[in-house]
Design an enzyme around this catalytic site. Structure first.
Site: not given
Lengths: 573, 165
Positions: A278, A281, A298, A318, A357, A360, A365, A502
């Protein structure tokens, strides 16, 4: 300063505050069901009634301002009778299946009934079971358990700015549901699970994958790998009754081995890897005139939020996958090859503070050749349940080290668990990448704390960097609207879906108030203070992974495994 | 009132344009006008209104379900309104209601799958002298009995099937 007389004691209160806030400060407990810290009161549930002695009236402590000379009783027979009747009436249309309820033992309604001595059904019949909404990958709704307190609705709307659910219907037929009573899976729900955290009953719970994980652990044919997120080790002990803010990293690793996981990896390792990718990037975007401000990626609830509500910001996200998915991708590629294990035999489990999550890891993907990189996600709460089920008593275990090579981490990867941690870790590494030197003082105070919006102006080498950190998507909305409106001083924005990050995720142990969340945060920063490796780029295992497999940050292999692109998502918003 | 499922995108746009203030105070009048035009509030209608007034779909659905007047399925070719007002109730409209539900197989607010019937409960039609009364496509049917109701539904079915042939 004004004074009140409460239960024959004189207490001081501040002008303009509510009775409840004054009572709480003086250690006088008044039960509530609908009250939410930091949001204006609604006075919906009436649990917090107290008796005003001169008028003999019952008033709600949560919504009534203090007045000088007020004389109150918090447990007169009238007050206790009223509270008890409220609970009896709530129970009159509630199922009687506490034994089988996911919330049993943690249920506010159950505790109130117990505390007020409700020992029999006073009215009504147990509610007939209504269909549960199990359509979502993360959250299950059981409307028959709902007491209509409205906390989930308010959290979704006022804190997260999502409004996936609202009150539907009227009177005795009222329920809480998404638009058109459809499933959560097709709604604008971002799966953050903050509604579960605030729900006083079992009406909302996580979609559990315990059975699937237990089956994989029992199957000798599978190789079961587990990763645990940075924010889990500082909260898991709460599941075993410990004080808040206790870090049990080593004991948790030992416990995961006792459960039968073949390898135990630390998601903080891939958090370090995320920072390498990151930060590179960001540097690349700044150098090549790419789209700014760059937004972190994230937090999967946040990703879905952008896809639904801010598709014009898709290019700002990102391209880095989250640490969970980076770990998953590496387990089922590099690790599988190196160990000579067929990746179809690997079951990849992750322990997360998060319900999103679960969503996710099911995204298309996040896998290759129809094999998901992460198979099952368990929350911190589910891990607590699994440990109790298997009779693994965490507090009695000797600490152990996570497995190599993905068990090593810097403290920069660890502080990902608190809002501001990703930014702090990124600034430390960006500083090194751009100047070749480490920061004199790695601790960056303005990025720490539980404030919903934090910002930093920093000079890194020749570059003047504007950074913002937001948590809670209502705050994210505000900052994106500013950027849309022309604000251009920001290069990098960290967004965490859950307020505080989190450590306060939707999968964390229940019953945490602000002070508990602060204790969790302090535990992470204590780890950062007390260990020598504090930057992601000094993680030797990360360096070795680049040498042996990935090549360089943003290289070909990285792009294939660690990066992805998201697209506009059509849901009923 | 059209009875078929229609998307009416242009008409909805026109209704929205007539409420140029884009104030959330306009929500209920807008929903009423859309229902008058389209016969019901479709998902598309709710999302368009939401985009226009900057309100979430869940909130609009919540407001609309608070009131009895809004429906979320298109009307059937025969729209049956059953009066459940006081006089009709005294004269046995609860039984009439059950009968209608049995005969046409849909609950209040719903439309049958073949789009033949839709059902609505109304509080009072102001025809108390005819209690218990029902109304089919604007035509009143007085002093309903199980026999009269069965006959009415059978006639409609017969007419529709002979039309189809």
């Amino acid at each position: 300063m004004i004074t009140l007389k409460v239960d024959n004691r004189t207490i001081e209160a501040n002008e303009g505050e509510t009775i409840l806030s004054a009572l709480n400060r003086h250690g006088i407990h008044v039960p509530t069901l609908c009250h939410m810290e930091e949001l204006p009161p609604t006075g919906a549930c009436r649990m917090c009634v107290v008796e005003q002695e001169d008028t003999a009236r019952l008033i709600t402590a949560c919504s009534h301002p203090v007045a000088d000379g007020m004389v109150l009783s918090t447990h007169s027979p009238k007050v206790l009778g009223a509270r008890r009747m409220i609970v009896e009436l709530l129970l009159s249309s509630h199922p009687d299946d506490c034994l089988y309820c996911s919330r049993s033992g943690k249920c506010d309604l159950q505790q109130l009934a117990e505390g007020l001595g409700v020992r029999r059904r006073a009215a009504g019949e147990p509610a007939p079971s209504t269909p549960m909404d199990v359509s979502g990958p993360s959250i299950i709704r059981d409307p028959s358990k709902c007491i209509l307190c409205g906390k989930c609705v308010r959290t979704c709307e006022e804190i997260q700015g999502v409004s996936a659910i609202d009150f539907v219907g009227r009177g005795s037929k009222a329920t809480v549901a998404p638009a058109f009573d459809e499933g959560l899976n097709v709604s604008s729900c971002i799966n953050c699970g903050q509604c579960i955290i605030v729900c006083p009953t079992g009406a909302l719970s996580e979609h559990s994958y315990l059975d699937e994980v237990a089956a994989a652990l029992a199957d000798p044919e599978t190789f079961v790998v587990v990763q645990h997120a940075p924010a889990v080790s500082v909260t898991l002990a709460e599941e075993f009754g410990a004080r808040t803010g206790k870090d049990v990293d080593g004991q948790m690793v030992a416990a995961l081995r006792r459960l039968g996981f073949d390898r135990v990896f630390d998601t903080s390792f891939t958090a370090d890897l995320t920072i390498m990718e990151e930060a590179s990037e960001l540097a690349h975007r700044v150098a090549t005139g790419g789209r700014l401000p760059m937004l972190t990626s994230c937090s999967p609830g946040w990703i879905k939020f952008v896809e639904q509500f801010y598709p014009d910001f898709m290019e700002n996200l990102s391209t880095c996958k989250s640490p969970q998915q980076m770990m998953g991708a590496i387990i089922k590629s590099f690790f599988a090859e190196r160990e000579g294990i067929d990746k179809r035999k690997i079951v990849s489990v992750s322990i997360m503070p998060c319900t999103a999550k679960k969503f996710e890891c099911q995204r298309p993907e996040m896998g290759r050749e129809y094999i998901p990189d992460v198979d099952y996600v368990l929350t911190t709460r589910e891990l607590g349940r699994l440990l109790r089920m298997y009779g693994v008593m965490l507090p009695s275990l000797e600490p152990e080290q996570a497995d190599n090579p993905f068990g090593e981490r810097s403290t920069a990867g660890k502080i990902f668990g608190a809002s501001g941690g990703v930014m702090e870790a990124a600034v430390r590494t960006a500083h090194f990448l751009l100047t070749g030197k480490e920061m004199d003082e790695p601790q960056i105070r303005p990025l720490r704390g539980l404030k919903g919006v934090k910002s930093l102006k920093a000079r890194i080498g020749d570059l003047e960097v504007g950074a913002a950190v937001v948590s809670g998507l209502g705050n994210a909305r505000a900052i994106l609207d500013e950027v849309r409106g022309g604000r251009d001083d920001l290069h990098f924005i960290e967004v965490m879906t859950c307020p505080g990050g989190c450590i306060a995720g939707g999968g964390q142990p229940l019953g945490a108030d602000l002070s508990a969340i602060r204790a969790r945060m302090k535990a992470l920063y204590k780890i950062d203070r007390s260990e020598p490796i504090r930057t992601s780029h000094s993680n030797t295992s990360v360096k070795r992974l680049y040498e042996e497999f990935l090549g360089e940050p943003l290289g070909h292999k990285s792009h294939e495994l660690l990066h992805t692109h998201y697209g506009k998502r059509e849901v009923m918003t | 009132m059209p009875t078929e499922e229609v998307t009416n995108a242009e008409e909805i746009e026109q209704i929205l344009a007539d409420h140029a203030g884009r104030s959330r105070d306009d929500l209920i009048p807008i929903l009423q006008e859309i229902q008058d035009t389209c016969g019901y509030l479709s998902r598309e209608a709710v999302t368009s209104v939401g985009r226009y007034l900057n309100l979430p779909a869940s909130k609009i659905y919540g407001v609309a379900t608070f009131y009895n007047q809004f429906r979320f399925e298109p009307l059937g070719r025969y729209h049956i309104q059953v009066c459940r007002g006081t006089a009709c109730h005294v004269k046995g409209s609860a039984g009439v209601m059950d009968m209608v539900i049995n005969e046409i197989g849909v609950q209040p607010g719903q439309t049958s799958r073949d789009r033949l019937f839709s059902l609505e409960v109304v509080a009072c039609m102001g025809a108390c002298g005819l209690a218990p009364v029902i109304c089919v496509n604007g035509e009143f049917h007085a002093k309903m009995t199980p026999r009269k109701l069965a006959q009415l539904v059978a006639e409609i079915r017969q007419k529709e099937s002979s039309n189809a042939e």
